[in-house]
Design an enzyme around this catalytic site. Structure first.
Site, PDB file in Angstrom:
ATOM      1  N   CYS A 119      32.090   9.635  -7.752  1.00 31.60           N
ATOM      2  CA  CYS A 119      31.011  10.412  -7.398  1.00 31.60           C
ATOM      3  C   CYS A 119      31.098  11.987  -8.065  1.00 31.60           C
ATOM      4  O   CYS A 119      30.824  11.908  -9.289  1.00 31.60           O
ATOM      5  CB  CYS A 119      30.773  10.383  -5.955  1.00 31.60           C
ATOM      6  SG  CYS A 119      29.539  11.001  -5.300  1.00 31.60           S
ATOM      7  N   ARG A 121      17.777  11.709  -1.229  1.00 32.83           N
ATOM      8  CA  ARG A 121      19.402  11.670  -1.639  1.00 32.83           C
ATOM      9  C   ARG A 121      19.589  10.033  -1.495  1.00 32.83           C
ATOM     10  O   ARG A 121      19.049   9.394  -0.511  1.00 32.83           O
ATOM     11  CB  ARG A 121      20.164  12.314  -0.615  1.00 32.83           C
ATOM     12  CG  ARG A 121      21.792  12.503  -0.702  1.00 32.83           C
ATOM     13  CD  ARG A 121      22.299  13.686   0.101  1.00 32.83           C
ATOM     14  NE  ARG A 121      23.647  13.454  -0.166  1.00 32.83           N
ATOM     15  CZ  ARG A 121      24.266  14.465  -0.976  1.00 32.83           C
ATOM     16  NH1 ARG A 121      23.524  15.209  -1.419  1.00 32.83           N
ATOM     17  NH2 ARG A 121      25.533  14.342  -0.981  1.00 32.83           N
ATOM     18  N   HIS A 156      32.003   4.933  -2.902  1.00 29.79           N
ATOM     19  CA  HIS A 156      33.019   5.321  -1.983  1.00 29.79           C
ATOM     20  C   HIS A 156      33.214   3.846  -1.326  1.00 29.79           C
ATOM     21  O   HIS A 156      32.832   3.029  -1.751  1.00 29.79           O
ATOM     22  CB  HIS A 156      32.592   6.341  -1.126  1.00 29.79           C
ATOM     23  CG  HIS A 156      32.232   7.727  -1.531  1.00 29.79           C
ATOM     24  ND1 HIS A 156      33.166   8.543  -2.336  1.00 29.79           N
ATOM     25  CD2 HIS A 156      30.909   8.275  -1.993  1.00 29.79           C
ATOM     26  CE1 HIS A 156      32.530   9.684  -2.697  1.00 29.79           C
ATOM     27  NE2 HIS A 156      30.996   9.323  -2.460  1.00 29.79           N
TER      28      HIS A 156
HETATM   29  N1  GLN Z   1      27.731  16.872  -5.086  1.00 29.43           N
HETATM   30  C1  GLN Z   1      27.528  15.567  -5.861  1.00 29.43           C
HETATM   31  C2  GLN Z   1      26.095  15.006  -5.592  1.00 29.43           C
HETATM   32  O1  GLN Z   1      25.611  15.100  -4.525  1.00 29.43           O
HETATM   33  C3  GLN Z   1      28.759  14.301  -5.608  1.00 29.43           C
HETATM   34  C4  GLN Z   1      28.583  14.009  -4.204  1.00 29.43           C
HETATM   35  C5  GLN Z   1      29.712  13.043  -3.751  1.00 29.43           C
HETATM   36  O2  GLN Z   1      30.831  13.349  -4.355  1.00 29.43           O
HETATM   37  N2  GLN Z   1      29.848  12.517  -2.703  1.00 29.43           N
HETATM   38  O3  GLN Z   1      25.762  14.206  -6.371  1.00 29.43           O
END
Ligand code: GLN
Length: 242
Positions: A94, A129, A195
């Site tokens: 990520c 998101r 994750h």
């Molecule tokens: N900040 C980054 C995004 O939102 C990565 C998020 C994360 O590592 N969960 O794309």
């Protein structure tokens, strides 16, 4: 490997370790020890230099601001690119994945340079998101069973010709770039939005990192019943209607 010791480096646990990504380090360590390897684990905080002599480097995800701080420090430090030049294997998740690319959009809305270790560029997605369980098919060249993971990111990642998609999603968004790809890899550097922790859900991916680091084609089998139970549970959760 030197002195028959596998050196596993966990990069910046103080900045990059969301959603249990620390589990990736635990799984690599454990599966290496189960194969009789002597493992030295090194947790490198963001105020410490990155060693260049590690065998496997793991980098987790993070919120937007810690991601920018981590990128600044990794650029200044330059130990990670040197480790890659030395042949190290890198596995990133990520925010860590975005940092390894050429560029990403930071918390200030600015384009920020990454380390350029993966031929990808990340931008901020305009849509919702990407959150939820993911199921995908890993690139057949890697010979691995389906990918299971959990994603939570706003970033969208575009792959260049120098990197291959790690997987194609069946459920979920992954790179979010409209082509159904998830993650990216080249010969030694891997990135994923997953994750989970992803290596607990996909232990054979952890074994792939070990095989690359050890330069072997196979590892002794392990008892993977616990992992299988977790995989089955999460794969059926991904398949439940939202
Ligand atoms: N900040 C980054 C995004 O939102 C990565 C998020 C994360 O590592 N969960 O794309």
């Amino acid at each position: 490997m030197s002195d028959n010791q596998l050196r596993v480096v966990w990069v910046y646990p103080d900045l990059l370790s969301t959603y249990g990504d620390q589990g990736n380090v635990l799984v690599v360590e454990r599966r290496a020890r189960q194969r009789g390897l002597d493992v030295a684990r090194l947790d490198v905080r963001s105020d410490q230099p990155i060693p260049t002599s590690g065998d496997i480097y793991l980098i987790g995800g993070g919120e937007d601001r810690p991601q920018r701080l981590a990128a600044e420090r990794l650029r200044r430090d330059s130990g990670l690119p040197r480790a890659v030049e030395n042949g190290a294997i890198v596995f990133s998740v990520c925010a860590g994945y975005q940092i390894l690319g050429h560029e990403f959009v930071n918390d200030l809305g600015q384009r920020e340079p990454g380390l350029g270790l993966l031929d990808v560029v990340s931008v901020r997605g305009e849509g919702e998101r990407c959150v939820g369980d993911v199921l995908g098919d890993i690139d057949s060249r890697l010979g691995l069973p389906p990918l299971t993971g959990f994603e939570n990111h706003q970033g969208v990642t575009h792959l260049g010709p120098g990197s291959r998609p790690l997987a194609q999603v069946r459920i979920g968004k992954g790179n979010g770039s409209g082509d159904g790809t998830e993650g990216a890899y080249n010969d030694t550097v891997f990135g994923t939005y997953m994750h989970g922790p992803v290596l607990a859900r996909n232990p054979l991916l952890a074994d792939l990192l070990l095989k690359l680091a050890l330069d072997v084609n196979a590892l002794p089998p392990t008892d993977d019943r616990w992992y299988e139970a977790l995989r089955n549970e999460r794969i059926s959760a991904a398949q439940q209607p939202a």
